[in-house]
Design a protein around this motif. Structure first.
Motif, mmCIF file in Angstrom:
data_model
loop_
_atom_site.group_PDB
_atom_site.id
_atom_site.type_symbol
_atom_site.label_atom_id
_atom_site.label_comp_id
_atom_site.label_asym_id
_atom_site.label_seq_id
_atom_site.Cartn_x
_atom_site.Cartn_y
_atom_site.Cartn_z
ATOM 1 N N ASP A 62 0.873 -1.188 0.000
ATOM 2 C CA ASP A 62 0.000 0.000 0.000
ATOM 3 C C ASP A 62 0.902 1.227 0.000
ATOM 4 O O ASP A 62 1.578 1.519 0.992
ATOM 5 N N THR A 63 0.936 1.941 -1.109
ATOM 6 C CA THR A 63 1.889 3.042 -1.252
ATOM 7 C C THR A 63 1.298 4.381 -0.832
ATOM 8 O O THR A 63 0.090 4.600 -0.929
ATOM 9 N N GLY A 64 2.173 5.267 -0.372
ATOM 10 C CA GLY A 64 1.762 6.621 -0.015
ATOM 11 C C GLY A 64 1.296 7.375 -1.246
ATOM 12 O O GLY A 64 1.930 7.305 -2.307
ATOM 13 N N GLY A 65 0.188 8.113 -1.121
ATOM 14 C CA GLY A 65 -0.383 8.776 -2.278
ATOM 15 C C GLY A 65 0.100 10.191 -2.519
ATOM 16 O O GLY A 65 -0.135 10.742 -3.603
ATOM 17 N N GLN A 66 0.765 10.788 -1.533
ATOM 18 C CA GLN A 66 1.228 12.155 -1.735
ATOM 19 C C GLN A 66 2.306 12.181 -2.814
ATOM 20 O O GLN A 66 3.119 11.263 -2.935
ATOM 21 N N GLN A 67 2.313 13.233 -3.593
ATOM 22 C CA GLN A 67 3.159 13.290 -4.787
ATOM 23 C C GLN A 67 4.637 13.105 -4.459
ATOM 24 O O GLN A 67 5.383 12.530 -5.254
ATOM 25 N N ARG A 68 5.056 13.539 -3.275
ATOM 26 C CA ARG A 68 6.482 13.420 -2.946
ATOM 27 C C ARG A 68 6.906 11.964 -2.759
ATOM 28 O O ARG A 68 8.102 11.663 -2.763
ATOM 29 N N TYR A 69 5.922 11.047 -2.588
ATOM 30 C CA TYR A 69 6.262 9.625 -2.434
ATOM 31 C C TYR A 69 6.266 8.874 -3.756
ATOM 32 O O TYR A 69 6.640 7.698 -3.806
ATOM 33 N N GLU A 70 5.862 9.522 -4.836
ATOM 34 C CA GLU A 70 5.821 8.835 -6.128
ATOM 35 C C GLU A 70 7.220 8.436 -6.595
ATOM 36 O O GLU A 70 7.372 7.522 -7.401
ATOM 37 N N CYS A 71 8.231 9.124 -6.073
ATOM 38 C CA CYS A 71 9.605 8.784 -6.457
ATOM 39 C C CYS A 71 10.008 7.399 -5.933
ATOM 40 O O CYS A 71 11.006 6.826 -6.388
ATOM 41 N N PHE A 72 9.228 6.863 -4.966
ATOM 42 C CA PHE A 72 9.543 5.541 -4.429
ATOM 43 C C PHE A 72 8.992 4.421 -5.309
ATOM 44 O O PHE A 72 9.248 3.239 -5.048
ATOM 45 N N ALA A 73 8.221 4.771 -6.330
ATOM 46 C CA ALA A 73 7.590 3.759 -7.182
ATOM 47 C C ALA A 73 8.588 2.744 -7.742
ATOM 48 O O ALA A 73 8.307 1.541 -7.739
ATOM 49 N N PRO A 74 9.774 3.179 -8.211
ATOM 50 C CA PRO A 74 10.729 2.197 -8.732
ATOM 51 C C PRO A 74 11.198 1.191 -7.681
ATOM 52 O O PRO A 74 11.717 0.124 -8.023
ATOM 53 N N THR A 75 11.013 1.520 -6.400
ATOM 54 C CA THR A 75 11.405 0.603 -5.325
ATOM 55 C C THR A 75 10.337 -0.447 -5.072
ATOM 56 O O THR A 75 10.643 -1.636 -4.893
ATOM 57 N N CYS A 77 7.366 -1.103 -7.029
ATOM 58 C CA CYS A 77 6.609 -1.669 -8.160
ATOM 59 C C CYS A 77 7.255 -2.862 -8.860
ATOM 60 O O CYS A 77 6.537 -3.777 -9.281
ATOM 61 N N PRO A 78 8.571 -2.901 -9.039
ATOM 62 C CA PRO A 78 9.160 -4.041 -9.754
ATOM 63 C C PRO A 78 8.757 -5.387 -9.147
ATOM 64 O O PRO A 78 8.749 -5.550 -7.929
ATOM 65 N N GLY A 79 8.406 -6.327 -10.014
ATOM 66 C CA GLY A 79 7.994 -7.650 -9.562
ATOM 67 C C GLY A 79 6.508 -7.772 -9.304
ATOM 68 O O GLY A 79 6.007 -8.877 -9.049
ATOM 69 N N ALA A 80 5.784 -6.664 -9.370
ATOM 70 C CA ALA A 80 4.343 -6.710 -9.129
ATOM 71 C C ALA A 80 3.632 -7.373 -10.300
ATOM 72 O O ALA A 80 3.878 -7.044 -11.456
ATOM 73 N N LYS A 81 2.753 -8.309 -9.992
ATOM 74 C CA LYS A 81 1.933 -8.938 -11.024
ATOM 75 C C LYS A 81 0.639 -8.166 -11.241
ATOM 76 O O LYS A 81 0.033 -8.255 -12.304
ATOM 77 N N VAL A 82 0.232 -7.420 -10.187
ATOM 78 C CA VAL A 82 -1.051 -6.705 -10.234
ATOM 79 C C VAL A 82 -0.886 -5.329 -9.616
ATOM 80 O O VAL A 82 -0.156 -5.155 -8.631
ATOM 81 N N LEU A 105 3.191 2.941 -14.252
ATOM 82 C CA LEU A 105 3.255 1.482 -14.136
ATOM 83 C C LEU A 105 3.648 0.845 -15.463
ATOM 84 O O LEU A 105 4.412 -0.120 -15.501
ATOM 85 N N ASP A 106 3.141 1.404 -16.541
ATOM 86 C CA ASP A 106 3.438 0.855 -17.863
ATOM 87 C C ASP A 106 4.931 0.938 -18.172
ATOM 88 O O ASP A 106 5.486 0.065 -18.845
ATOM 89 N N SER A 107 5.584 1.976 -17.664
ATOM 90 C CA SER A 107 7.022 2.129 -17.904
ATOM 91 C C SER A 107 7.859 1.293 -16.930
ATOM 92 O O SER A 107 8.935 0.812 -17.286
ATOM 93 N N LEU A 108 7.361 1.095 -15.710
ATOM 94 C CA LEU A 108 8.128 0.371 -14.697
ATOM 95 C C LEU A 108 7.901 -1.138 -14.748
ATOM 96 O O LEU A 108 8.841 -1.927 -14.611
ATOM 97 N N VAL A 109 6.644 -1.545 -14.905
ATOM 98 C CA VAL A 109 6.278 -2.971 -14.909
ATOM 99 C C VAL A 109 5.262 -3.220 -16.024
ATOM 100 O O VAL A 109 4.064 -3.377 -15.773
#
Length: 205
Positions: A62-75, A77-82, A105-109
């Motif tokens: 469950d990821t943080g929704g504030q924009q400053r946390y979007e930079c953590f997406a590469p940490t 998201c990888p390996g996510a099936k859904v 998501l399309d660019s990362l996974v």
């Protein structure tokens, strides 16, 4: 056993954590207006169910929704099936954020299956929402990207089990298709090797 890594993303205060807590722990915490407590970075929960006779374990980020946390997406998201991409059915602006997340998501996974999730259904005036054209926009977008759309409420539990059961059954079906395809490929390779062996002059008597 099937293990499914799920990332839950979307704008802040769209009920992502409430959705996960309701499904995993069957609890719902209703915040007072203006007292929303944002998730910092990401939180992790797990739940195991049995569906179609197969044990399925959801590993949910469950990821943080504030924009400053979007930079953590590469940490996370990888390996996510859904990916469950959340937006508030009462705030059209959160749908814009959801669309941006789909692109991320399309660019990362790129092989990650996206499920669009409209939250806080219990607060929606469905008739007013339909007349606003918002529903039409949602369905049009989901059709373009090939994503199922679920309307949910963590308060009433509406749609939540339907969402996760669909994720489980669809993932199982996909994995069985892959396994069946691999078996056919292996069988074809064995058959080809056998033909080559039979045709080899050194094997002729």
């Amino acid at each position: 056993m099937v293990a499914i890594k799920i990332v839950v993303v979307g704008a802040s205060a769209t009920g992502k954590s409430c959705l996960v807590s309701k499904y995993v722990d069957n609890v719902f915490y209703e915040s007072e207006p203006g007292t929303h407590q944002a998730t910092i970075g990401a939180s992790f929960k797990t739940k195991t169910i049995t569906i179609e006779g197969i044990e399925v374990t959801f590993n949910i980020w469950d990821t943080g929704g504030q924009q400053r946390y979007e930079c953590f997406a590469p940490t996370f998201c990888p390996g996510a099936k859904v990916a469950i991409v959340c937006f508030d059915l009462n705030k059209e602006s959160t749908f814009e954020t959801a669309q941006r997340w789909v692109n991320t998501l399309d660019s990362l996974v790129p092989n990650c299956k996206v499920y669009m999730c409209g939250t806080q259904k219990d607060r929606v005036n469905s008739q007013q929402l339909a007349f606003s054209g918002f529903y039409a926009r949602i369905h049009a977008f989901c059709e373009v990207i090939g994503a199922p759309f679920f309307e949910t409420s963590a308060k009433t539990n509406e749609g939540i089990h339907d969402l996760f059961n669909r994720i489980a059954s669809s993932t199982i079906d996909y994995m069985m298709e892959i396994e069946s395809s691999n078996k056919h490929e292996r069988k074809a390779k064995v058959s080809k090797r056998k033909r080559l062996w039979q045709c080899c002059p050194c094997n002729l008597t």
